[in-house]
Design an enzyme around this catalytic site. Structure first.
Site, PDB file in Angstrom:
ATOM      1  N   ASP A   1       0.971  -1.058   0.118  1.00 40.64           N
ATOM      2  CA  ASP A   1       0.093   0.021  -0.130  1.00 40.64           C
ATOM      3  C   ASP A   1       0.790   1.169   0.184  1.00 40.64           C
ATOM      4  OD1 ASP A   1      -2.890   1.291   0.662  1.00 40.64           O
ATOM      5  OD2 ASP A   1      -1.698   2.073   2.056  1.00 40.64           O
TER       6      ASP A   1
ATOM      7  N   GLU B   1       1.765  -0.491  -5.060  1.00 43.10           N
ATOM      8  CA  GLU B   1       0.540   0.394  -5.361  1.00 43.10           C
ATOM      9  C   GLU B   1       1.294   1.825  -5.635  1.00 43.10           C
ATOM     10  OE1 GLU B   1      -3.087   3.254  -4.077  1.00 43.10           O
ATOM     11  OE2 GLU B   1      -1.555   2.586  -2.827  1.00 43.10           O
TER      12      GLU B   1
HETATM   13  C1  ARE Z   1      -9.036   8.964   5.850  1.00 47.43           C
HETATM   14  C2  ARE Z   1      -9.721  10.100   5.571  1.00 47.43           C
HETATM   15  C3  ARE Z   1      -9.011  11.452   5.528  1.00 47.43           C
HETATM   16  C4  ARE Z   1      -8.160  11.398   6.922  1.00 47.43           C
HETATM   17  C5  ARE Z   1      -7.540  10.224   7.176  1.00 47.43           C
HETATM   18  C6  ARE Z   1      -6.559  10.342   8.476  1.00 47.43           C
HETATM   19  O1  ARE Z   1     -10.462  10.030   4.445  1.00 47.43           O
HETATM   20  O2  ARE Z   1      -9.742  12.465   5.414  1.00 47.43           O
HETATM   21  O3  ARE Z   1      -7.270  12.491   6.737  1.00 47.43           O
HETATM   22  O4  ARE Z   1      -8.265   8.984   7.118  1.00 47.43           O
HETATM   23  O5  ARE Z   1      -7.547  10.043   9.596  1.00 47.43           O
HETATM   24  C7  ARE Z   1      -7.726   5.114   2.495  1.00 47.43           C
HETATM   25  C8  ARE Z   1      -8.849   6.004   1.898  1.00 47.43           C
HETATM   26  C9  ARE Z   1      -8.534   7.718   2.692  1.00 47.43           C
HETATM   27  C10 ARE Z   1      -8.462   7.485   4.235  1.00 47.43           C
HETATM   28  C11 ARE Z   1      -7.142   6.361   4.430  1.00 47.43           C
HETATM   29  C12 ARE Z   1      -6.921   6.132   5.747  1.00 47.43           C
HETATM   30  O6  ARE Z   1      -8.607   6.344   0.440  1.00 47.43           O
HETATM   31  O7  ARE Z   1      -9.518   8.368   2.236  1.00 47.43           O
HETATM   32  O8  ARE Z   1      -8.085   8.725   4.760  1.00 47.43           O
HETATM   33  O9  ARE Z   1      -7.708   5.110   3.853  1.00 47.43           O
HETATM   34  O10 ARE Z   1      -7.910   5.676   6.441  1.00 47.43           O
HETATM   35  C13 ARE Z   1      -3.033   8.685  -2.979  1.00 47.43           C
HETATM   36  C14 ARE Z   1      -1.949   7.787  -2.399  1.00 47.43           C
HETATM   37  C15 ARE Z   1      -2.425   5.988  -2.467  1.00 47.43           C
HETATM   38  C16 ARE Z   1      -3.868   5.954  -1.818  1.00 47.43           C
HETATM   39  C17 ARE Z   1      -4.721   7.049  -2.483  1.00 47.43           C
HETATM   40  C18 ARE Z   1      -6.222   7.016  -1.597  1.00 47.43           C
HETATM   41  O11 ARE Z   1      -0.915   7.872  -3.369  1.00 47.43           O
HETATM   42  O12 ARE Z   1      -1.352   5.335  -2.177  1.00 47.43           O
HETATM   43  O13 ARE Z   1      -4.222   8.521  -2.222  1.00 47.43           O
HETATM   44  N1  ARE Z   1      -3.980   4.613  -2.022  1.00 47.43           N
HETATM   45  C19 ARE Z   1      -3.987   3.743  -0.813  1.00 47.43           C
HETATM   46  C20 ARE Z   1      -5.043   2.779  -0.669  1.00 47.43           C
HETATM   47  C21 ARE Z   1      -6.230   3.646   0.210  1.00 47.43           C
HETATM   48  C22 ARE Z   1      -5.803   4.049   1.381  1.00 47.43           C
HETATM   49  C23 ARE Z   1      -4.343   4.604   1.737  1.00 47.43           C
HETATM   50  C24 ARE Z   1      -3.584   4.312   0.243  1.00 47.43           C
HETATM   51  C25 ARE Z   1      -3.727   4.939   2.724  1.00 47.43           C
HETATM   52  O14 ARE Z   1      -5.349   1.982  -1.562  1.00 47.43           O
HETATM   53  O15 ARE Z   1      -7.443   2.789   0.137  1.00 47.43           O
HETATM   54  O16 ARE Z   1      -6.580   5.337   1.742  1.00 47.43           O
HETATM   55  O17 ARE Z   1      -3.519   3.948   3.349  1.00 47.43           O
HETATM   56  C26 ARE Z   1      -3.198  11.441  -7.342  1.00 47.43           C
HETATM   57  C27 ARE Z   1      -1.832  10.921  -7.225  1.00 47.43           C
HETATM   58  C28 ARE Z   1      -2.047   9.492  -6.282  1.00 47.43           C
HETATM   59  C29 ARE Z   1      -3.174   9.903  -5.115  1.00 47.43           C
HETATM   60  C30 ARE Z   1      -4.332  10.585  -5.474  1.00 47.43           C
HETATM   61  C31 ARE Z   1      -5.130  10.863  -4.390  1.00 47.43           C
HETATM   62  O18 ARE Z   1      -4.045  10.672  -8.320  1.00 47.43           O
HETATM   63  O19 ARE Z   1      -1.482  10.501  -8.375  1.00 47.43           O
HETATM   64  O20 ARE Z   1      -0.807   9.122  -5.826  1.00 47.43           O
HETATM   65  O21 ARE Z   1      -3.283   8.677  -4.543  1.00 47.43           O
HETATM   66  O22 ARE Z   1      -4.138  11.816  -6.340  1.00 47.43           O
HETATM   67  O23 ARE Z   1      -4.801  11.827  -3.646  1.00 47.43           O
END
Ligand code: ARE
Ligand code: CA
Length: 482
Positions: A193, A230
């Protein structure tokens, strides 16, 4: 790190998003094993923050509290028993591994295993982690950082989550120990992740310290875990996927975006004749591919116009193309129904996840979509297994949205996304005979419940696929000859 180590004759993994370990074990035995599936990505198995203030959203599992294996999916003993039962059924397990960060912004601070942390002092006693294990001073990733500043993407906080410093020896040891416990239990690999948010040089050290896969679970001696990282890279960012492909496989988000455009209507199917790296996709052996994932099916992550189970006809078309085409290592999404993008899995009032129920037509109930049980999808898994290792040949198109191709004497598919019927005699690469279309039905004894397609001695067959047919695909293969 680029070989999934599927059992012989298998391919394709499915992400059983938010499923419980006991239910997964049963699914391996009852459905995934018998239908030829290769593996499963499971939700993060380690303790996460419990977030009642948001009604237990799905994303609480991406907020690690510790590396103890207690979550809503089950405990360590249930996890271990799942891995054993799935490996016995020929189905591999891949762990979603959240090692970039720890939870740390919420007013609540009790985890699914009962542990808590002192966020202000970066103290996570159940790991343990302390202040020196995190990047300092604290900074938060801004949208604009993705374009300009690789440093900030790696060292600042993703979504305000406390950012671990994988450059320190203690953090490396905790992570390696965590991952090696899974390998010992018999898993075949990991989804990393937020890999984009960690330095490739640190990840390399971590990967190199992992055990070989456990031979007591049927893996060959010396096998390295399959690792898919990822990294969302649609181009134009400071961090590139090319920094990660030398280490292990990488998730390709362009794949689902382009196939969603093609099958959703924004692009013509005929252009898919050179599908693969020429479309800007990763090299075949580097790529883990999928149409939708748990983020973009609900507009998190890269988001935007991705086909999902909510548009079944084009979605099944895109999936059939993914599974029939030799490019990439495919992954299916298996979802729960949701009305708002934060909602967690089906649960009771105490927050316990409710298991799927199973209907007589093999579909799921209790709020679970179970795309992996849809006939048109499950039967394409067999197609891919039968066609494994064969060439891509006999491409045909009508100049717009009717296409067909063959797989080295083993399988043939045709698609019709035009608003008029496809009626044509096409050259296949299959031996003469009668074949049962695995999309419109299935073979029961000597009888085919769907369309039967007859291939002549010249390898040609008359293909008719109506514009208003229930599905836009016909697929036949050597395993379903009548
Ligand atoms: C949640 C709340 C937030 C709060 C946070 C902390 O939504 O408001 O601040 O908690 O309390 C998932 C959810 C998030 C969630 C998080 C933790 O999607 O909303 O936050 O869990 O509970 C980027 C990253 C990429 C990531 C995506 C979501 O690069 O790695 O954002 N994906 C992975 C998982 C997710 C997970 C996380 C990572 C965190 O698959 O499910 O988040 O572990 C452009 C960029 C991308 C970027 C994208 C969005 O496209 O190229 O890199 O992705 O914008 O910002
Ligand atoms: Ca980081």
């Amino acid at each position: 790190y680029k070989n999934p180590h599927y059992a012989p004759g298998r391919s394709t993994m499915v992400h059983l998003f938010e499923w419980k370990w006991n239910d997964i074990a049963a699914e391996c035995e009852n459905w995934l094993g018998p239908h030829g599936y290769g593996g499963i990505q499971v939700s993060p198995p380690n303790e996460n923050l419990v977030i009642w203030s948001k009604r237990r959203p799905w994303w609480e599992r991406y907020q690690p509290m510790s590396y103890q294996l207690t979550t809503r999916s089950g405990n360590e003993q249930q996890f271990a028993s799942m891995v054993r039962r799935c490996n016995n059924a020929g189905v591999r397990i891949y762990v979603d591994t959240v090692i970039n960060h720890m939870t740390g912004t919420w007013s609540e601070n009790v985890g699914t295993g009962g542990n808590s942390a002192d966020f202000n002092n970066f103290h996570y006693p159940a790991v343990p982690y302390g202040r020196n294990d995190f990047n300092w001073p604290e900074c938060k990733i801004q949208e604009s950082d993705y374009r300009c500043c690789a440093n900030r993407v790696r060292n600042c906080q993703l979504s305000n989550l406390k950012d671990l410093n994988q450059g320190t020896e203690h953090v490396r040891q905790m992570i390696v120990g965590f991952m090696n416990r899974f390998i010992h239990m018999g898993v075949a690999g990991f989804r990393i992740d937020a890999a984009k948010h960690m330095w490739p040089r640190d990840l390399r050290v971590i990967y190199n310290r992992l055990y070989n896969l456990n031979t007591a679970h049927g893996f060959p001696a010396g096998a390295r875990p399959y690792i898919f990282q990822e990294v969302i890279d649609l181009g134009g960012e400071a961090v590139s996927r090319d920094e990660y492909t030398p280490l292990a496989a990488v998730t390709d988000f362009k794949f689902g975006m382009e196939l969603s455009r093609a099958f959703g209507g924004g692009n013509q199917l005929r252009y898919l004749h050179n599908w693969g790296p020429q479309w800007g996709l990763l090299a075949h052996s580097d790529s883990l591919v999928f149409i939708d994932n748990h983020d973009n099916q609900r507009s998190h992550g890269a988001g935007g116009n991705i086909l999902t189970h909510r548009e079944p006809r084009p979605y099944k078309g895109a999936i059939a193309f993914m599974l029939a085409h030799p490019y990439g290592e495919p992954q299916l999404m298996s979802s729960f129904f949701f009305h708002n993008t934060e909602a967690g899995p089906p649960m009771d009032n105490s927050g316990n996840i409710i298991s799927p129920s199973f209907n007589t037509d093999n579909s799921c109930g209790n709020g679970w979509v179970c795309e992996h049980r849809w006939r048109q999808i499950a039967q394409m898994i067999q197609f891919r297994n039968v066609a494994a290792g064969t060439t891509f040949n006999n491409w045909w198109d009508n100049g717009s949205n009717q296409i067909a191709f063959c797989r080295g004497g083993q399988g043939f598919v045709a698609f019709n996304k035009d608003s008029w019927d496809l009626n044509a005699t096409l050259q296949t690469c299959l031996p003469a005979g009668r074949y049962c279309d695995v999309i419109s039905g299935f073979k029961r004894g000597n009888c085919c419940t769907g369309k039967t397609i007859t291939i002549g001695n010249d390898g040609r067959a008359h293909i008719s696929l109506g514009a208003n047919d229930y599905d836009m695909v016909i697929a036949i293969h050597r395993g379903e000859q009548s």
